[in-house]
Design a protein around this motif. Structure first.
Motif, PDB file in Angstrom:
ATOM      1  N   MET A 118     -28.641  16.392  24.571  1.00  0.00           N
ATOM      2  CA  MET A 118     -29.311  15.329  25.326  1.00  0.00           C
ATOM      3  C   MET A 118     -30.748  15.172  24.855  1.00  0.00           C
ATOM      4  O   MET A 118     -31.393  16.169  24.504  1.00  0.00           O
ATOM      5  N   LEU A 119     -31.242  13.943  24.885  1.00  0.00           N
ATOM      6  CA  LEU A 119     -32.626  13.691  24.491  1.00  0.00           C
ATOM      7  C   LEU A 119     -33.609  14.380  25.428  1.00  0.00           C
ATOM      8  O   LEU A 119     -34.586  14.965  24.987  1.00  0.00           O
ATOM      9  N   GLU A 120     -33.329  14.309  26.732  1.00  0.00           N
ATOM     10  CA  GLU A 120     -34.258  14.868  27.708  1.00  0.00           C
ATOM     11  C   GLU A 120     -34.003  16.334  28.040  1.00  0.00           C
ATOM     12  O   GLU A 120     -34.752  16.927  28.797  1.00  0.00           O
ATOM     13  N   ASP A 121     -32.925  16.899  27.492  1.00  0.00           N
ATOM     14  CA  ASP A 121     -32.609  18.303  27.741  1.00  0.00           C
ATOM     15  C   ASP A 121     -31.891  18.848  26.511  1.00  0.00           C
ATOM     16  O   ASP A 121     -30.671  18.715  26.373  1.00  0.00           O
ATOM     17  N   SER A 122     -32.628  19.477  25.645  1.00  0.00           N
ATOM     18  CA  SER A 122     -32.079  19.919  24.357  1.00  0.00           C
ATOM     19  C   SER A 122     -31.089  21.083  24.484  1.00  0.00           C
ATOM     20  O   SER A 122     -30.538  21.531  23.491  1.00  0.00           O
ATOM     21  N   THR A 123     -30.840  21.537  25.722  1.00  0.00           N
ATOM     22  CA  THR A 123     -29.854  22.608  25.923  1.00  0.00           C
ATOM     23  C   THR A 123     -28.522  22.071  26.448  1.00  0.00           C
ATOM     24  O   THR A 123     -27.574  22.824  26.578  1.00  0.00           O
ATOM     25  N   SER A 124     -28.468  20.781  26.757  1.00  0.00           N
ATOM     26  CA  SER A 124     -27.254  20.186  27.323  1.00  0.00           C
ATOM     27  C   SER A 124     -26.540  19.322  26.289  1.00  0.00           C
ATOM     28  O   SER A 124     -27.140  18.432  25.697  1.00  0.00           O
ATOM     29  N   ASN A 125     -25.258  19.581  26.112  1.00  0.00           N
ATOM     30  CA  ASN A 125     -24.428  18.826  25.190  1.00  0.00           C
ATOM     31  C   ASN A 125     -24.155  17.431  25.756  1.00  0.00           C
ATOM     32  O   ASN A 125     -23.805  17.288  26.930  1.00  0.00           O
ATOM     33  N   ARG A 126     -24.272  16.410  24.921  1.00  0.00           N
ATOM     34  CA  ARG A 126     -24.075  15.020  25.375  1.00  0.00           C
ATOM     35  C   ARG A 126     -22.663  14.762  25.885  1.00  0.00           C
ATOM     36  O   ARG A 126     -22.473  14.086  26.894  1.00  0.00           O
ATOM     37  N   MET A 127     -21.660  15.251  25.188  1.00  0.00           N
ATOM     38  CA  MET A 127     -20.284  15.002  25.626  1.00  0.00           C
ATOM     39  C   MET A 127     -20.004  15.736  26.934  1.00  0.00           C
ATOM     40  O   MET A 127     -19.362  15.179  27.831  1.00  0.00           O
ATOM     41  N   LYS A 128     -20.486  16.957  27.073  1.00  0.00           N
ATOM     42  CA  LYS A 128     -20.282  17.691  28.323  1.00  0.00           C
ATOM     43  C   LYS A 128     -20.989  16.988  29.476  1.00  0.00           C
ATOM     44  O   LYS A 128     -20.468  16.914  30.584  1.00  0.00           O
ATOM     45  N   ASP A 129     -22.156  16.433  29.208  1.00  0.00           N
ATOM     46  CA  ASP A 129     -22.870  15.674  30.228  1.00  0.00           C
ATOM     47  C   ASP A 129     -22.084  14.409  30.585  1.00  0.00           C
ATOM     48  O   ASP A 129     -21.984  14.056  31.759  1.00  0.00           O
ATOM     49  N   ALA A 130     -21.524  13.743  29.579  1.00  0.00           N
ATOM     50  CA  ALA A 130     -20.722  12.546  29.837  1.00  0.00           C
ATOM     51  C   ALA A 130     -19.505  12.888  30.690  1.00  0.00           C
ATOM     52  O   ALA A 130     -19.133  12.126  31.590  1.00  0.00           O
ATOM     53  N   LEU A 131     -18.882  14.019  30.428  1.00  0.00           N
ATOM     54  CA  LEU A 131     -17.737  14.455  31.232  1.00  0.00           C
ATOM     55  C   LEU A 131     -18.152  14.721  32.681  1.00  0.00           C
ATOM     56  O   LEU A 131     -17.454  14.320  33.616  1.00  0.00           O
ATOM     57  N   ASP A 132     -19.290  15.367  32.867  1.00  0.00           N
ATOM     58  CA  ASP A 132     -19.798  15.617  34.225  1.00  0.00           C
ATOM     59  C   ASP A 132     -20.099  14.306  34.945  1.00  0.00           C
ATOM     60  O   ASP A 132     -19.773  14.140  36.124  1.00  0.00           O
ATOM     61  N   LEU A 133     -20.720  13.386  34.241  1.00  0.00           N
ATOM     62  CA  LEU A 133     -21.064  12.094  34.826  1.00  0.00           C
ATOM     63  C   LEU A 133     -19.807  11.298  35.162  1.00  0.00           C
ATOM     64  O   LEU A 133     -19.705  10.689  36.225  1.00  0.00           O
ATOM     65  N   PHE A 134     -18.836  11.327  34.270  1.00  0.00           N
ATOM     66  CA  PHE A 134     -17.573  10.643  34.521  1.00  0.00           C
ATOM     67  C   PHE A 134     -16.900  11.196  35.777  1.00  0.00           C
ATOM     68  O   PHE A 134     -16.403  10.439  36.610  1.00  0.00           O
ATOM     69  N   GLU A 135     -16.896  12.505  35.916  1.00  0.00           N
ATOM     70  CA  GLU A 135     -16.296  13.127  37.101  1.00  0.00           C
ATOM     71  C   GLU A 135     -16.992  12.651  38.370  1.00  0.00           C
ATOM     72  O   GLU A 135     -16.350  12.325  39.371  1.00  0.00           O
ATOM     73  N   PHE A 136     -18.325  12.583  38.335  1.00  0.00           N
ATOM     74  CA  PHE A 136     -19.095  12.108  39.487  1.00  0.00           C
ATOM     75  C   PHE A 136     -18.735  10.657  39.813  1.00  0.00           C
ATOM     76  O   PHE A 136     -18.475  10.315  40.972  1.00  0.00           O
ATOM     77  N   ILE A 137     -18.691   9.811  38.804  1.00  0.00           N
ATOM     78  CA  ILE A 137     -18.398   8.390  39.011  1.00  0.00           C
ATOM     79  C   ILE A 137     -16.959   8.200  39.470  1.00  0.00           C
ATOM     80  O   ILE A 137     -16.680   7.460  40.409  1.00  0.00           O
ATOM     81  N   CYS A 138     -16.053   8.859  38.803  1.00  0.00           N
ATOM     82  CA  CYS A 138     -14.627   8.681  39.077  1.00  0.00           C
ATOM     83  C   CYS A 138     -14.253   9.123  40.484  1.00  0.00           C
ATOM     84  O   CYS A 138     -13.367   8.533  41.097  1.00  0.00           O
ATOM     85  N   ASN A 139     -14.922  10.110  41.018  1.00  0.00           N
ATOM     86  CA  ASN A 139     -14.553  10.680  42.311  1.00  0.00           C
ATOM     87  C   ASN A 139     -15.567  10.393  43.410  1.00  0.00           C
ATOM     88  O   ASN A 139     -15.480  10.965  44.494  1.00  0.00           O
TER      89      ASN A 139
END
Length: 159
Positions: A44-65
């Motif tokens: 991630m641009l704002e968090d160099s320790t967080s993987n972009r795809m893993k963040d997208a999966l987390d965000l998708f889970e939040f949106i989807c549910n």
């Protein structure tokens, strides 16, 4: 003549903008979720320790549910498939997603799939997103895209 109006609202993928999204959820019929397949090895641009795809999966889970989107279907664009195809030849998915063994694992007894297979990688990420939808009534559809390919995007838009 039928007149359908579609409003697209880009709520941004940056984490600090996410708190502002709730105002856009009212009366939402569908969410278009765009994720870069090629982001599996990026941070991630704002968090160099967080993987972009893993963040997208987390965000998708939040949106989807999310309760506010309980009646909203989700359309997932797995974007940049062209970059992904090339990238997985040099940077194995397994380096960032240790559980990845290739989807062939499920169809060939006692055998692993090709870790550099485009179709296996695509099915792996599609499966990761599909597994996060906990609602039996929510429709989640997937399109593999290359947004710079206008003829492909016109075809997807027509669907």
């Amino acid at each position: 003549m039928c007149s359908n109006v579609v409003h697209f609202i880009d709520v941004s993928g940056l984490k600090h903008h996410r708190k502002k999204w709730l105002q856009y959820f009212d009366d939402c019929l569908a969410v278009v979720f765009i994720v870069s397949l090629a982001s599996y090895d990026q941070m991630m641009l704002e968090d160099s320790t967080s993987n972009r795809m893993k963040d997208a999966l987390d965000l998708f889970e939040f949106i989807c549910n999310n309760e506010l989107l309980a009646k909203s279907d989700v359309i997932v664009f797995l974007n940049k498939f062209d970059v992904f195809k090339k990238k997985i030849q040099k940077t194995p998915i397994r380096n960032f997603f240790p559980d990845y063994n290739g989807m062939q694992l499920y169809t060939m007894a006692n055998s692993e799939g090709d870790p550099n297979s485009y179709s296996d990688g695509l099915q792996y990420f599609k499966g990761k997103f599909e597994s996060l939808n906990l609602s039996q009534s929510k429709t989640v559809s997937f399109h593999t895209t290359q947004c710079t390919n206008t003829s492909l995007m016109k075809k997807i838009s027509a669907d």
